[in-house]
Design an enzyme around this catalytic site. Structure first.
Site, PDB file in Angstrom:
ATOM      1  N   ASN A 315       0.853  -1.207   0.000  1.00 56.15           N
ATOM      2  CA  ASN A 315       0.000   0.000   0.000  1.00 56.15           C
ATOM      3  C   ASN A 315       0.883   1.250   0.000  1.00 56.15           C
ATOM      4  OD1 ASN A 315      -2.265  -1.812   0.746  1.00 56.15           O
ATOM      5  ND2 ASN A 315      -1.186  -1.868   2.695  1.00 56.15           N
ATOM      6  N   HIS A 347      11.315  -5.830  -1.393  1.00 51.77           N
ATOM      7  CA  HIS A 347      10.273  -6.143  -2.381  1.00 51.77           C
ATOM      8  C   HIS A 347       9.132  -5.125  -2.313  1.00 51.77           C
ATOM      9  CE1 HIS A 347       7.712  -9.097  -4.683  1.00 51.77           C
ATOM     10  NE2 HIS A 347       6.762  -8.430  -4.056  1.00 51.77           N
ATOM     11  N   GLU A 348       8.641  -4.877  -1.090  1.00 50.60           N
ATOM     12  CA  GLU A 348       7.499  -3.955  -0.954  1.00 50.60           C
ATOM     13  C   GLU A 348       7.868  -2.526  -1.344  1.00 50.60           C
ATOM     14  OE1 GLU A 348       4.817  -5.447  -0.741  1.00 50.60           O
ATOM     15  OE2 GLU A 348       5.739  -7.329  -0.119  1.00 50.60           O
ATOM     16  N   GLU A 370       4.885  -7.965  -9.742  1.00 54.46           N
ATOM     17  CA  GLU A 370       5.514  -8.917  -8.822  1.00 54.46           C
ATOM     18  C   GLU A 370       6.889  -9.393  -9.291  1.00 54.46           C
ATOM     19  OE1 GLU A 370       4.518  -8.924  -6.031  1.00 54.46           O
ATOM     20  OE2 GLU A 370       2.422  -8.356  -6.147  1.00 54.46           O
TER      21      GLU A 370
END
Length: 937
Positions: A315, A347-348, A370
């Protein structure tokens, strides 16, 4: 989103075009019988004003109510507004609609509403036609319970140890299609808009959302409640909206010239936030420089949520994590745990650009989010912690995963058509993440740094705050490749990369050398584990960059292609001849550093030369990744019968000399699968003796299970020792088992075992498992008590897995039952680790399989609607079914349980296929493998 976790795409079938959507819209929506799976394109949201009041005071009645005001622009004339809403109680008497911009502002209203449950559509028919070019304001109120399903706007809890109370918090999880569970919205990634979020809650809590707080003021009627309004967000997709009401503490990060950065956790875990708070801002700064674009928001929060279904969620400005993915305790977490935290955080935060700033148009191209976040995260971690050598580790780990998963007929393309919400969730799998990352690494290596970065930066700048498809990326990269001359003008990225993203699978390249002519003939075909598929049906053609080196040159650093395998106009494979190779006394190795996703099968003489160098020569001059490649290729090709087990087993004999992590990882991954089959057969005794012989030299070299970790200079040697010790105790090598039991006894004799644990951190999983396997009922109870009292997620997972190592049938049966009991201590998100531990245990396998088959209805309801977690219960079952009768029994079970396996179609198909390949292996290779092993003893 991280982790992860059967439609054979016809090329070019990815999406309905805008034209086709428009034509459907103009036919159907006027009659309110619109039944296409995508929203009509006649309306666009311009801005959302979202107000949510959250009630957390009464644990028996946790709920929220809210209102949304959506500014909508009409792009075409239409008589209705179609948006998404699911499980919300909407007060229709409160709905208002008015025109606020455009020609001749007329009164308007909603004359009637209807729902289309198959697509979660909420359709509002308007009193007057909405006219193209005008802007309208739609206002709706809604309410719902804070659900327990870990999606939408849901509840989570933790135990306050001081007050001995359960504390409740609320948090969102909207990806892929759950914003509609929290408020009515246009819940597709292509409908971006700014959000103004206002949260109402009791003043003893904290409210968090994507943006910083703008102002707070008292609630007009509820005493001690406040309204907290957040700044208007940048335009973003609904799945990235996030908010939480909680009583957490936070740790600020101090890094100059960066956005405000805070890490949040429950108050009794705040001391575990230090590592993520230090690592996060560093990797954010690396991305700013790598992408050439500053992080666009004024702040970023990362928060550890006790109950969370995904690994983490990107988010924008409020990243949510499972505790195990964000929290790190030096006293309880291993090096592997620490690397996991770094990898997930990286990654986020990579998603803040790839996914958030530029978003895929539709879930077909989920892999653009992804795969990119996975690949770029490995660059970020490598940049910050080069001493881990994590780039090599992650690259090989991804390749090993995909070499297996994508060798199944039931695999799917990276870019796949999506027509139902249930299909979106299935796409969060190893193909989108690991295969996506692997083909991007391939492209990075054949393009070189300059072209790759320049192409990415152009793409991100061009599509900032917009949506894109994979062809948009190929275009930017082709221009950069031609500009920097890293690709011939006659080649384009689309032709090359579409062969990797639009078709399922990967090739095996057969290299047949002509030693007198000094040439090699290369041809390719799809590699499949199922040996019943005829050659004629394998087909497929991939554009393959060919890098190689020879025994004389041994240049493993150059991963640039020296030639290409090409595809013809009709997609047929064109054979390739390589000239100027050495004579019959020198080997050649293709696929330098495994830069591309393909297997290589050589002629017998080349294998012989390679085995000679590995067993008797200067084997370390072969790059460590290529040593891992030779092991993996030889063992896989033997598995499927394209190669002899004698060659494969002779090749891995060299491991007695090997002291590096990656080749051992490659070998263990393959031997683990063979071991799971052989341990159900009479000849397992030979395999056990063979494994002992193979492992003993490296176990002795690493000083066994003794705690020498602090004196190991290289971090990957810590991982090697952790892995070798685990195998050594399984096969009772040296003093492994007695030493493990002694460590556990020492721990049990501590006065305060929760405060003081003498077991070395990096071998705890092995010590616990070995002690439970060889231990008493009270050893099990002791560990179960430690689980319930532990405050560290990584430690809890280690214990959960070890508890499944028991050989007592009654204990394993009891463990299975308390795994799925909501009143027990295991959270739903962690249940699969306990089940897998029992099922991978040779005593527990049949119990777990029977438990799953007998209780499938109950298990389905337990996980619903997050069936992806249920699919993870299948892998230990698929790996250990080895007879035709057991395979047929499971197939019949599947056919009789369709209702309770809904949403698991892809996982079931893959499970059955893996079972079938095990049956084939046992029939074809069991005696040959057994003979090969006995010859080596």
């Amino acid at each position: 989103m991280k982790w992860f976790l059967l439609f054979v795409a016809a090329l070019g079938l990815g999406l309905a075009t805008a034209d086709s959507i428009d034509s459907i819209e103009s036919i159907d929506s006027t009659e309110s019988s619109y039944n296409y799976y995508r929203l009509p394109t006649s309306l666009r949201p311009q801005k959302y004003h979202l107000r949510i009041l959250t009630l957390l005071e009464n644990p028996e009645d946790l709920r929220f109510s809210g209102s949304v005001k959506i500014l909508i622009e009409a792009l075409e004339n239409t008589r209705n507004i179609t948006l998404h809403s699911k499980n919300l109680t909407i007060d229709e008497s409160q709905i208002t609609l008015r025109q606020i911009g455009g020609e001749g502002k007329k009164e308007n209203c909603v004359s009637s509403t209807k729902v289309n449950p198959s697509h979660d559509f909420y359709i509002l028919n308007t009193c007057q036609e909405l006219l193209a070019g005008n802007t309208y304001e739609l206002y709706m109120t809604f309410a719902a319970d804070l659900n327990r399903q870990l999606e939408g706007y849901y509840r989570s809890s933790y135990k306050d140890p001081v007050a001995n109370l359960t504390k409740w918090i609320s948090v969102t999880q909207f990806e892929p299609a759950s914003a509609r569970l929290a408020f009515p919205c246009f819940d597709e990634p292509d409908f971006k808009a700014p959000f103004v979020v206002t949260l109402g809650y009791h003043k003893k809590y904290t409210g968090l959302s994507n943006m910083p707080v703008k102002e707070t003021k008292p609630h007009e009627t509820l005493a001690d409640y406040i309204w907290c309004e957040f700044q208007e967000s940048v335009p973003m997709s609904t799945y990235l909206v996030a908010y939480s009401v909680n009583d957490f503490s936070h740790k600020p990060s101090t890094l100059p010239n960066s956005a405000l950065f805070r890490t949040w956790a429950r108050p009794n875990a705040i001391d575990q936030c230090d590592y993520a708070a230090e690592f996060g801002p560093k990797v954010l700064q690396y991305y700013e420089q790598f992408f050439g674009i500053k992080f666009p928001l004024p702040k970023i929060d990362q928060i550890a949520v006790p109950d969370f279904s995904a690994g983490a969620m990107e988010n924008w400005g409020l990243v949510t994590y499972r505790e195990i993915a964000l929290l790190y305790s030096a006293a309880h977490s291993s090096l592997a745990d620490k690397q996991r935290v770094a990898s997930v955080v990286a990654h986020e935060l990579a998603h803040q650009w790839f996914g958030n700033l530029v978003t895929m148009k539709w879930w077909t191209d989920l892999w653009l989010n992804e795969g990119f976040a996975t690949y770029v995260a490995s660059l970020g971690v490598e940049n910050i912690n080069p001493e881990w050598r994590s780039m090599e580790q992650e690259s090989l780990s991804n390749l090993l995963t995909i070499f297996r998963r994508d060798a199944l007929e039931s695999s799917h393309p990276i870019s796949r058509p999506i027509q139902m919400v249930s299909e979106i969730s299935e796409s969060f799998d190893q193909i989108s993440y690991q295969k996506g990352s692997t083909v991007l690494r391939m492209m990075h290596l054949f393009l070189g740094e300059e072209s790759f970065r320049s192409g990415l930066q152009t793409y991100l700048q061009k599509f900032s705050y917009k949506n894109a498809e994979q062809d948009n990326l190929w275009e930017s990269l082709t221009q950069a490749a031609h500009k920097y001359r890293s690709l011939p003008k006659s080649y384009d990225i689309k032709s090359i990369m579409d062969s990797w993203t639009l078709q399922t699978g990967y090739p095996v390249i057969n290299v047949t050398r002509d030693y007198s002519a000094r040439t090699a003939k290369l041809n390719q075909e799809r590699y499949l584990l199922n040996t019943q598929v005829s050659r004629a049906h394998r087909g497929g053609c991939w554009w393959v960059p060919l890098s190689y080196t020879t025994q004389a040159v041994q240049d493993f650093n150059n991963t640039a292609p020296k030639a290409w395998m090409e595809c013809g106009k009709n997609g047929e494979s064109l054979p390739k001849t390589i000239q100027e190779l050495p004579g019959p006394d020198q080997w050649v190795i293709f696929n330098t550093q495994l830069s591309t996703l393909y297997k290589v099968n050589y002629d017998a003489q080349n294998w012989k030369l390679l085995i000679e160098t590995l067993t008797n020569g200067d084997f370390q001059r072969i790059h460590v990744i290529n040593r891992a490649q030779l092991i993996d290729d030889a063992l896989y090709l033997a598995w499927t019968g394209e190669q002899d087990y004698e060659i494969a087993m002779r090749l891995i004999e060299y491991l007695q000399r090997e002291r590096e992590y990656l080749p051992w990882k490659s070998a263990f991954e393959n031997l683990k699968r063979v071991g799971r089959i052989l341990r159900q057969t009479p000849d397992f005794e030979f395999f056990k003796r063979y494994m002992k012989k193979l492992i003993s030299p490296i176990y002795e070299h690493l000083n066994g299970i003794n705690d020498t970790f602090s004196s190991i200079p290289q971090q990957d040697q810590v991982l090697l020792k952790t892995m070798v010790v685990n195998w050594a105790c399984q096969y009772q090598v040296g003093d492994c088992v007695p030493q493990a039991l002694a460590y556990y006894r020492n721990w049990r004799s501590e006065a305060s075992p929760d405060e003081k644990n003498p077991v070395p951190i990096n071998v705890r999983s092995t010590v616990y498992c070995t002690s439970i396997k060889h231990g008493s009922d009270s050893d099990w109870e002791f560990l179960w008590t430690r689980y319930k009292r532990s405050n560290v997620a990584a430690e809890k997972r280690t214990i959960l897995t070890a508890l499944g190592c028991s050989r007592e049938v009654w204990l394993l049966q009891r463990y299975l039952e308390l795994t799925f009991d909501p009143k027990e201590a295991i959270r739903k998100q962690d249940s699969m680790w306990a089940f897998q531990a029992v099922a991978f245990n040779e005593v527990g396998f049949l119990l777990a399989k029977k438990y799953f088959m007998d209780n499938v209805d109950f298990i389905y309801k337990f996980y619903h609607p997050l069936t992806k977690d249920m699919s993870r219960l299948l892998s230990p079952l698929s790996e250990q079914v080895i007879t035709l009768s057991d395979f047929n029994e499971f197939k019949d079970f599947v056919n009789n349980s369709r209702q309770s396996l809904k949403g698991l179609e892809q996982a079931i198909q893959q499970t059955l296929e893996i079972m079938l390949t095990n049956v084939q292996w046992k029939e074809r290779n069991y005696h040959q493998m057994s003979r090969s092993i006995q010859q080596l003893l």
